[in-house]
Design a protein around this motif. Structure first.
Motif, PDB file in Angstrom:
ATOM      1  N   GLU A 149      -2.300 -19.799  -8.116  1.00  0.00           N
ATOM      2  CA  GLU A 149      -3.062 -20.779  -8.308  1.00  0.00           C
ATOM      3  C   GLU A 149      -4.173 -21.109  -7.479  1.00  0.00           C
ATOM      4  O   GLU A 149      -5.320 -21.622  -7.686  1.00  0.00           O
ATOM      5  CB  GLU A 149      -2.095 -21.937  -7.765  1.00  0.00           C
ATOM      6  N   ASN A 150      -4.343 -20.368  -6.352  1.00  0.00           N
ATOM      7  CA  ASN A 150      -5.565 -20.223  -5.278  1.00  0.00           C
ATOM      8  C   ASN A 150      -5.116 -19.342  -4.339  1.00  0.00           C
ATOM      9  O   ASN A 150      -4.139 -18.360  -4.465  1.00  0.00           O
ATOM     10  CB  ASN A 150      -5.797 -21.411  -4.761  1.00  0.00           C
ATOM     11  N   GLY A 151      -5.838 -19.084  -3.245  1.00  0.00           N
ATOM     12  CA  GLY A 151      -5.768 -17.928  -2.202  1.00  0.00           C
ATOM     13  C   GLY A 151      -4.661 -18.309  -1.273  1.00  0.00           C
ATOM     14  O   GLY A 151      -4.033 -17.442  -0.512  1.00  0.00           O
ATOM     15  N   THR A 152      -3.853 -19.494  -1.555  1.00  0.00           N
ATOM     16  CA  THR A 152      -2.886 -19.602  -0.431  1.00  0.00           C
ATOM     17  C   THR A 152      -1.624 -18.735  -0.793  1.00  0.00           C
ATOM     18  O   THR A 152      -0.922 -18.572   0.436  1.00  0.00           O
ATOM     19  CB  THR A 152      -2.401 -21.258  -0.555  1.00  0.00           C
ATOM     20  N   ARG A 153      -1.441 -18.356  -1.665  1.00  0.00           N
ATOM     21  CA  ARG A 153      -0.355 -17.340  -1.897  1.00  0.00           C
ATOM     22  C   ARG A 153      -0.891 -15.788  -2.295  1.00  0.00           C
ATOM     23  O   ARG A 153      -0.175 -15.092  -2.499  1.00  0.00           O
ATOM     24  CB  ARG A 153       0.234 -17.551  -3.135  1.00  0.00           C
ATOM     25  N   ILE A 154      -1.985 -15.584  -1.483  1.00  0.00           N
ATOM     26  CA  ILE A 154      -2.502 -14.022  -1.757  1.00  0.00           C
ATOM     27  C   ILE A 154      -1.550 -13.188  -0.972  1.00  0.00           C
ATOM     28  O   ILE A 154      -1.487 -11.918  -1.405  1.00  0.00           O
ATOM     29  CB  ILE A 154      -3.900 -14.080  -0.975  1.00  0.00           C
ATOM     30  N   GLY A 155      -0.890 -13.716   0.002  1.00  0.00           N
ATOM     31  CA  GLY A 155       0.008 -12.804   0.777  1.00  0.00           C
ATOM     32  C   GLY A 155       1.095 -12.287  -0.271  1.00  0.00           C
ATOM     33  O   GLY A 155       1.755 -11.184   0.321  1.00  0.00           O
ATOM     34  N   ASP A 156       1.655 -12.946  -1.229  1.00  0.00           N
ATOM     35  CA  ASP A 156       2.410 -12.458  -2.257  1.00  0.00           C
ATOM     36  C   ASP A 156       2.096 -11.484  -3.155  1.00  0.00           C
ATOM     37  O   ASP A 156       2.899 -10.932  -4.054  1.00  0.00           O
ATOM     38  CB  ASP A 156       3.117 -13.744  -2.980  1.00  0.00           C
ATOM     39  N   SER A 157       0.786 -10.967  -3.134  1.00  0.00           N
ATOM     40  CA  SER A 157       0.240  -9.954  -3.962  1.00  0.00           C
ATOM     41  C   SER A 157       0.765  -8.520  -3.698  1.00  0.00           C
ATOM     42  O   SER A 157       1.157  -8.354  -2.507  1.00  0.00           O
ATOM     43  CB  SER A 157      -1.287 -10.255  -4.202  1.00  0.00           C
ATOM     44  N   TYR A 158       0.692  -7.845  -4.751  1.00  0.00           N
ATOM     45  CA  TYR A 158       0.820  -6.324  -4.484  1.00  0.00           C
ATOM     46  C   TYR A 158      -0.088  -5.845  -3.380  1.00  0.00           C
ATOM     47  O   TYR A 158       0.252  -5.032  -2.572  1.00  0.00           O
ATOM     48  CB  TYR A 158       0.726  -5.615  -5.902  1.00  0.00           C
ATOM     49  N   SER A 159      -1.315  -6.181  -3.551  1.00  0.00           N
ATOM     50  CA  SER A 159      -2.506  -5.500  -2.953  1.00  0.00           C
ATOM     51  C   SER A 159      -2.253  -6.194  -1.280  1.00  0.00           C
ATOM     52  O   SER A 159      -2.697  -5.290  -0.325  1.00  0.00           O
ATOM     53  CB  SER A 159      -3.818  -6.285  -3.241  1.00  0.00           C
ATOM     54  N   ALA A 160      -1.586  -7.024  -1.246  1.00  0.00           N
ATOM     55  CA  ALA A 160      -1.389  -7.674   0.253  1.00  0.00           C
ATOM     56  C   ALA A 160      -0.443  -6.770   0.967  1.00  0.00           C
ATOM     57  O   ALA A 160      -0.526  -6.652   2.308  1.00  0.00           O
ATOM     58  CB  ALA A 160      -0.898  -8.985   0.257  1.00  0.00           C
ATOM     59  N   GLN A 161       0.438  -5.587   0.455  1.00  0.00           N
ATOM     60  CA  GLN A 161       1.107  -4.841   1.130  1.00  0.00           C
ATOM     61  C   GLN A 161       0.253  -3.652   1.925  1.00  0.00           C
ATOM     62  O   GLN A 161       0.714  -3.213   2.636  1.00  0.00           O
ATOM     63  CB  GLN A 161       1.883  -3.900   0.430  1.00  0.00           C
ATOM     64  N   TYR A 162      -1.047  -3.524   1.451  1.00  0.00           N
ATOM     65  CA  TYR A 162      -1.963  -2.510   2.223  1.00  0.00           C
ATOM     66  C   TYR A 162      -3.144  -3.095   2.648  1.00  0.00           C
ATOM     67  O   TYR A 162      -3.598  -2.096   3.581  1.00  0.00           O
ATOM     68  CB  TYR A 162      -2.315  -1.663   0.725  1.00  0.00           C
ATOM     69  N   TYR A 163      -3.478  -4.319   2.607  1.00  0.00           N
ATOM     70  CA  TYR A 163      -4.759  -4.998   2.945  1.00  0.00           C
ATOM     71  C   TYR A 163      -4.470  -6.321   3.680  1.00  0.00           C
ATOM     72  O   TYR A 163      -3.487  -6.807   3.234  1.00  0.00           O
ATOM     73  CB  TYR A 163      -5.656  -5.107   1.900  1.00  0.00           C
ATOM     74  N   GLU A 164      -5.265  -6.424   4.717  1.00  0.00           N
ATOM     75  CA  GLU A 164      -5.094  -7.682   5.543  1.00  0.00           C
ATOM     76  C   GLU A 164      -6.059  -8.649   4.748  1.00  0.00           C
ATOM     77  O   GLU A 164      -7.257  -8.684   4.768  1.00  0.00           O
ATOM     78  CB  GLU A 164      -5.303  -7.555   7.063  1.00  0.00           C
ATOM     79  N   LEU A 165      -5.239  -9.792   4.112  1.00  0.00           N
ATOM     80  CA  LEU A 165      -6.043 -10.477   3.193  1.00  0.00           C
ATOM     81  C   LEU A 165      -6.408 -12.050   3.359  1.00  0.00           C
ATOM     82  O   LEU A 165      -6.627 -12.747   2.654  1.00  0.00           O
ATOM     83  CB  LEU A 165      -5.559 -10.472   1.679  1.00  0.00           C
ATOM     84  N   SER A 166      -6.043 -12.350   4.719  1.00  0.00           N
ATOM     85  CA  SER A 166      -5.961 -13.594   5.087  1.00  0.00           C
ATOM     86  C   SER A 166      -7.367 -14.393   4.871  1.00  0.00           C
ATOM     87  O   SER A 166      -7.395 -15.674   4.757  1.00  0.00           O
ATOM     88  CB  SER A 166      -5.701 -13.866   6.725  1.00  0.00           C
ATOM     89  N   ALA A 167      -8.502 -13.768   4.936  1.00  0.00           N
ATOM     90  CA  ALA A 167      -9.970 -14.309   4.516  1.00  0.00           C
ATOM     91  C   ALA A 167      -9.786 -14.947   3.049  1.00  0.00           C
ATOM     92  O   ALA A 167     -10.327 -16.011   2.747  1.00  0.00           O
ATOM     93  CB  ALA A 167     -11.048 -13.192   4.702  1.00  0.00           C
ATOM     94  N   LEU A 168      -9.038 -14.424   2.165  1.00  0.00           N
ATOM     95  CA  LEU A 168      -8.977 -14.757   1.106  1.00  0.00           C
ATOM     96  C   LEU A 168      -8.119 -16.068   0.770  1.00  0.00           C
ATOM     97  O   LEU A 168      -8.028 -16.718  -0.289  1.00  0.00           O
ATOM     98  CB  LEU A 168      -8.668 -13.750  -0.015  1.00  0.00           C
TER      99      LEU A 168
END
Length: 244
Positions: free
Chosen positions: A69-88
């Motif tokens: 829905e937006n970036g608040t759930r970015i930590g649930d993505s596949y990519s978040a296993q490998y990259y620190e995505l808190s900025a998004l």
């Protein structure tokens, strides 16, 4: 998303478990070079797009989409296993993670298959008012030296804006933005750049400043983002023309 047809190929949503199993089998063959099933828990959270030969209905390509829905759930993505995505996390529009993209290496017309895949993606992005597309773009093998010119070009031209820049999370990475000092050979850089990544960049995409070393899949990959509003109008018109 209605089916997208162009030339010899058609893209459609997978609607059954048999469709997903077929995509998992193709992924395993593409990623590991032999028969099997490339499956993970993210498959149940995603929509799967299958690209088939119109005449034979043979599966020639596939990828999956995970809507956020937006970036608040970015930590649930596949990519978040490998990259620190808190900025998004601050991103405030719909996002889509594109993953597990592959094309059957024995299929003819790889460029046409890629074109149909992007046509299907464009239709979905438009239908869902997506603001950002992201995922991991992979290089075959884990020897970074064979891609030094490509990585140098990424460093010079395509690093993510600071406000979205992914940070290091994976245990083994190649920090090309820090380590490389060479001036890239543009022709060699383009020759060794993965086709999917090349398409992202042509549309205005950007990458992380480091590549993750993935020994399991024998790849290097970079986080890749594309803000839909940054796509050049001419390129957007060409993509929408594919969808008919």
């Amino acid at each position: 998303m209605p089916t997208v047809t162009k030339g010899c190929y058609v893209a459609r949503f997978g609607e059954s478990q048999d469709d997903i199993k077929a995509a998992q089998a193709l992924r395993h063959r593409c990623f590991r070079g032999h028969d099997g099933s490339d499956a993970d828990p993210f498959d149940q959270l995603c929509r799967h797009i299958l690209i088939e030969d119109r005449a034979t209905r043979a599966l020639v390509g596939c990828f999956r989409l995970m809507p956020l829905e937006n970036g608040t759930r970015i930590g649930d993505s596949y990519s978040a296993q490998y990259y620190e995505l808190s900025a998004l996390r601050a991103y405030d529009a719909p996002m889509i993670e594109m993953g597990r993209f592959c094309i059957d290496p024995e299929a003819k017309g790889g460029a046409d298959i890629l074109r149909v895949a992007w046509g299907a993606m464009t239709r979905y992005v438009d239908d869902e008012n997506v603001g950002m597309l992201f995922g991991c773009s992979s290089f075959q093998g884990t020897d970074a030296a064979q891609y030094f010119d490509t990585f140098a070009m990424l460093r010079d031209r395509h690093i993510a804006p600071k406000r979205w820049l992914p940070r290091v999370k994976a245990p083994k990475v190649f920090r090309f933005a820090q380590r490389l000092r060479r001036k890239p050979d543009a022709k060699l850089a383009m020759r060794t750049m993965p086709p999917l990544l090349r398409t992202y960049l042509l549309m205005g995409g950007w990458v992380s400043d480091h590549a993750v070393v993935d020994h399991d899949l024998n790849t290097l990959h970079v986080f890749t983002g594309l803000e839909i509003g940054a796509v050049p109008p001419t390129r957007a018109r060409l993509l929408r023309a594919i969808t008919g």
